[in-house]
Design a protein around this motif. Sequence first.
Motif, short mmCIF file in Angstrom:
data_model
loop_
_atom_site.label_atom_id
_atom_site.label_comp_id
_atom_site.label_asym_id
_atom_site.label_seq_id
_atom_site.Cartn_x
_atom_site.Cartn_y
_atom_site.Cartn_z
N ALA A 110 7.99 -46.70 13.89
CA ALA A 110 6.69 -46.70 14.58
C ALA A 110 6.21 -48.12 14.83
O ALA A 110 6.34 -49.00 13.97
N TRP A 111 5.63 -48.29 16.01
CA TRP A 111 5.01 -49.56 16.38
C TRP A 111 3.50 -49.42 16.50
O TRP A 111 2.78 -50.38 16.32
N ASP A 112 3.04 -48.21 16.84
CA ASP A 112 1.59 -47.95 16.86
C ASP A 112 1.35 -46.45 16.82
O ASP A 112 2.29 -45.66 16.81
N MET A 113 0.09 -46.04 16.78
CA MET A 113 -0.26 -44.62 16.61
C MET A 113 0.24 -43.73 17.75
O MET A 113 0.47 -42.55 17.54
N SER A 114 0.44 -44.30 18.92
CA SER A 114 0.93 -43.47 20.03
C SER A 114 2.35 -42.95 19.77
O SER A 114 2.78 -42.00 20.41
N ASP A 115 3.04 -43.55 18.81
CA ASP A 115 4.39 -43.08 18.47
C ASP A 115 4.37 -41.72 17.77
O ASP A 115 5.44 -41.15 17.52
N PHE A 116 3.20 -41.21 17.45
CA PHE A 116 3.09 -39.93 16.75
C PHE A 116 2.53 -38.82 17.64
O PHE A 116 2.05 -37.81 17.14
N ASP A 117 2.63 -38.98 18.94
CA ASP A 117 2.15 -37.97 19.86
C ASP A 117 3.25 -36.94 20.09
O ASP A 117 4.14 -37.13 20.92
N PHE A 118 3.19 -35.84 19.35
CA PHE A 118 4.22 -34.81 19.43
C PHE A 118 4.25 -34.10 20.79
O PHE A 118 5.24 -33.46 21.11
N THR A 119 3.19 -34.21 21.57
CA THR A 119 3.22 -33.59 22.89
C THR A 119 4.19 -34.32 23.82
O THR A 119 4.56 -33.78 24.85
N LYS A 120 4.59 -35.53 23.46
CA LYS A 120 5.53 -36.30 24.28
C LYS A 120 6.98 -36.12 23.83
O LYS A 120 7.88 -36.63 24.48
N ALA A 121 7.20 -35.39 22.76
CA ALA A 121 8.57 -35.18 22.27
C ALA A 121 9.32 -34.28 23.24
O ALA A 121 8.84 -33.21 23.60
N GLU A 122 10.48 -34.74 23.66
CA GLU A 122 11.30 -33.99 24.60
C GLU A 122 12.70 -33.83 24.00
O GLU A 122 13.20 -34.76 23.37
N PRO A 123 13.35 -32.69 24.23
CA PRO A 123 14.73 -32.57 23.77
C PRO A 123 15.59 -33.69 24.35
O PRO A 123 15.49 -34.00 25.54
N GLU A 124 16.40 -34.29 23.51
CA GLU A 124 17.30 -35.36 23.95
C GLU A 124 18.49 -34.73 24.67
O GLU A 124 19.24 -33.97 24.07
#
Length: 144
Positions: free
Chosen positions: A99-113
Amino acid sequence: MPTLFSRIIAGELPGRFVWRDPEVTAFLSIAPLRPGHTLVVPRREIDRWTDADGALLARCVEVAQAVGQGVRRAWDAPRAGLVIAGFEVPHLHIHVAPAWDMSDFDFTKAEPEEDQSALDDAAARLRAALLELGYAQARDTDRD
Protein backbone atom coordinates in the motif's frame (compact mmCIF):
# COMPACT_ATOMS: atom_id res chain seq x y z
CA MET A 1 -20.14 -28.30 1.28
CA PRO A 2 -16.50 -27.11 1.34
CA THR A 3 -15.83 -23.42 0.81
CA LEU A 4 -14.07 -22.10 -2.26
CA PHE A 5 -10.95 -21.59 -0.13
CA SER A 6 -11.08 -25.15 1.24
CA ARG A 7 -11.20 -26.39 -2.34
CA ILE A 8 -8.16 -24.26 -3.25
CA ILE A 9 -6.27 -25.51 -0.18
CA ALA A 10 -7.15 -29.12 -1.08
CA GLY A 11 -5.85 -28.62 -4.63
CA GLU A 12 -9.27 -29.06 -6.25
CA LEU A 13 -9.00 -25.52 -7.65
CA PRO A 14 -5.84 -23.70 -8.68
CA GLY A 15 -4.11 -21.33 -6.30
CA ARG A 16 -0.83 -19.47 -6.28
CA PHE A 17 0.45 -20.30 -2.83
CA VAL A 18 3.09 -18.21 -1.10
CA TRP A 19 2.82 -19.82 2.37
CA ARG A 20 1.90 -23.25 3.70
CA ASP A 21 2.07 -24.50 7.24
CA PRO A 22 -0.01 -27.01 9.21
CA GLU A 23 -2.62 -24.41 10.27
CA VAL A 24 -2.55 -21.58 7.74
CA THR A 25 -1.99 -21.01 4.03
CA ALA A 26 -1.62 -17.88 1.95
CA PHE A 27 -2.29 -17.50 -1.75
CA LEU A 28 -2.69 -14.64 -4.17
CA SER A 29 -6.07 -13.07 -4.77
CA ILE A 30 -7.35 -13.61 -8.31
CA ALA A 31 -8.88 -10.11 -8.13
CA PRO A 32 -5.99 -8.14 -6.66
CA LEU A 33 -6.18 -4.62 -5.32
CA ARG A 34 -2.52 -4.37 -6.34
CA PRO A 35 0.06 -6.93 -7.47
CA GLY A 36 0.96 -9.07 -4.47
CA HIS A 37 -2.51 -8.92 -2.88
CA THR A 38 -2.56 -12.08 -0.78
CA LEU A 39 -5.21 -13.93 1.20
CA VAL A 40 -4.13 -15.51 4.49
CA VAL A 41 -6.53 -18.39 5.19
CA PRO A 42 -6.71 -20.97 7.98
CA ARG A 43 -7.04 -24.54 6.79
CA ARG A 44 -9.96 -25.04 9.17
CA GLU A 45 -13.25 -23.61 7.87
CA ILE A 46 -14.42 -20.77 10.09
CA ASP A 47 -16.87 -18.27 8.66
CA ARG A 48 -16.34 -15.17 10.82
CA TRP A 49 -13.05 -14.06 12.33
CA THR A 50 -14.90 -13.29 15.54
CA ASP A 51 -15.68 -17.02 15.86
CA ALA A 52 -12.05 -18.18 15.57
CA ASP A 53 -10.29 -19.33 18.70
CA GLY A 54 -7.63 -16.92 19.89
CA ALA A 55 -4.67 -19.15 19.08
CA LEU A 56 -5.74 -19.71 15.46
CA LEU A 57 -6.55 -16.05 14.92
CA ALA A 58 -3.16 -15.13 16.39
CA ARG A 59 -1.47 -17.59 14.01
CA CYS A 60 -3.32 -16.05 11.05
CA VAL A 61 -2.14 -12.59 12.08
CA GLU A 62 1.44 -13.87 12.52
CA VAL A 63 1.37 -15.21 8.97
CA ALA A 64 -0.24 -11.99 7.72
CA GLN A 65 2.59 -10.04 9.35
CA ALA A 66 5.20 -12.20 7.57
CA VAL A 67 3.37 -11.82 4.26
CA GLY A 68 3.16 -8.08 4.91
CA GLN A 69 6.92 -7.94 5.36
CA GLY A 70 7.25 -9.86 2.10
CA VAL A 71 4.96 -7.60 0.06
CA ARG A 72 6.72 -4.50 1.38
CA ARG A 73 10.08 -5.95 0.34
CA ALA A 74 8.94 -7.35 -3.01
CA TRP A 75 7.21 -4.15 -4.16
CA ASP A 76 9.24 -1.60 -2.18
CA ALA A 77 5.99 -0.40 -0.61
CA PRO A 78 5.96 1.98 2.36
CA ARG A 79 3.17 -0.02 4.02
CA ALA A 80 1.45 -3.37 3.93
CA GLY A 81 -2.28 -3.16 4.48
CA LEU A 82 -4.35 -5.70 6.36
CA VAL A 83 -8.12 -6.00 5.98
CA ILE A 84 -10.54 -8.56 7.40
CA ALA A 85 -13.87 -8.09 5.65
CA GLY A 86 -15.38 -11.54 5.31
CA PHE A 87 -18.13 -10.92 2.80
CA GLU A 88 -16.73 -12.56 -0.34
CA VAL A 89 -16.25 -16.14 0.88
CA PRO A 90 -17.66 -17.62 4.12
CA HIS A 91 -14.20 -18.70 5.27
CA LEU A 92 -12.01 -16.50 7.46
CA HIS A 93 -9.41 -14.71 5.35
CA ILE A 94 -7.12 -11.77 5.83
CA HIS A 95 -6.28 -9.53 2.88
CA VAL A 96 -2.65 -8.36 2.82
CA ALA A 97 -1.44 -6.03 0.09
CA PRO A 98 1.31 -3.52 -0.59
CA ALA A 99 0.00 0.00 0.00
CA TRP A 100 1.02 3.54 -0.81
CA ASP A 101 -2.14 5.30 0.39
CA MET A 102 -5.74 4.66 1.50
CA SER A 103 -7.02 4.45 -2.07
CA ASP A 104 -5.19 1.11 -2.32
CA PHE A 105 -7.97 -0.40 -0.18
CA ASP A 106 -10.89 0.37 -2.47
CA PHE A 107 -12.34 -3.10 -3.05
CA THR A 108 -14.78 -1.72 -5.62
CA LYS A 109 -11.78 -1.33 -7.94
CA ALA A 110 -10.63 -4.95 -7.61
CA GLU A 111 -10.88 -6.71 -10.94
CA PRO A 112 -10.11 -10.33 -11.83
CA GLU A 113 -6.58 -10.54 -13.21
CA GLU A 114 -6.85 -11.72 -16.81
CA ASP A 115 -3.09 -12.10 -17.27
CA GLN A 116 -2.29 -15.37 -15.53
CA SER A 117 1.43 -14.83 -16.02
CA ALA A 118 1.14 -11.62 -13.96
CA LEU A 119 -0.20 -13.70 -11.07
CA ASP A 120 2.58 -16.27 -11.54
CA ASP A 121 5.20 -13.52 -11.53
CA ALA A 122 3.73 -11.87 -8.43
CA ALA A 123 3.68 -15.21 -6.58
CA ALA A 124 7.31 -15.92 -7.50
CA ARG A 125 8.33 -12.41 -6.46
CA LEU A 126 6.59 -12.68 -3.10
CA ARG A 127 7.89 -16.20 -2.40
CA ALA A 128 11.44 -14.98 -3.13
CA ALA A 129 11.02 -12.04 -0.74
CA LEU A 130 9.64 -14.30 2.00
CA LEU A 131 12.51 -16.75 1.56
CA GLU A 132 14.99 -13.85 1.75
CA LEU A 133 13.34 -12.90 5.04
CA GLY A 134 13.93 -16.44 6.31
CA TYR A 135 10.43 -17.90 6.00
CA ALA A 136 10.82 -21.49 4.77
CA GLN A 137 7.01 -21.83 4.63
CA ALA A 138 7.21 -19.84 1.37
CA ARG A 139 8.90 -22.65 -0.55
CA ASP A 140 7.42 -23.31 -3.98
CA THR A 141 5.59 -26.63 -3.85
CA ASP A 142 2.67 -27.86 -5.87
CA ARG A 143 1.05 -29.64 -2.93
CA ASP A 144 1.36 -29.85 0.85
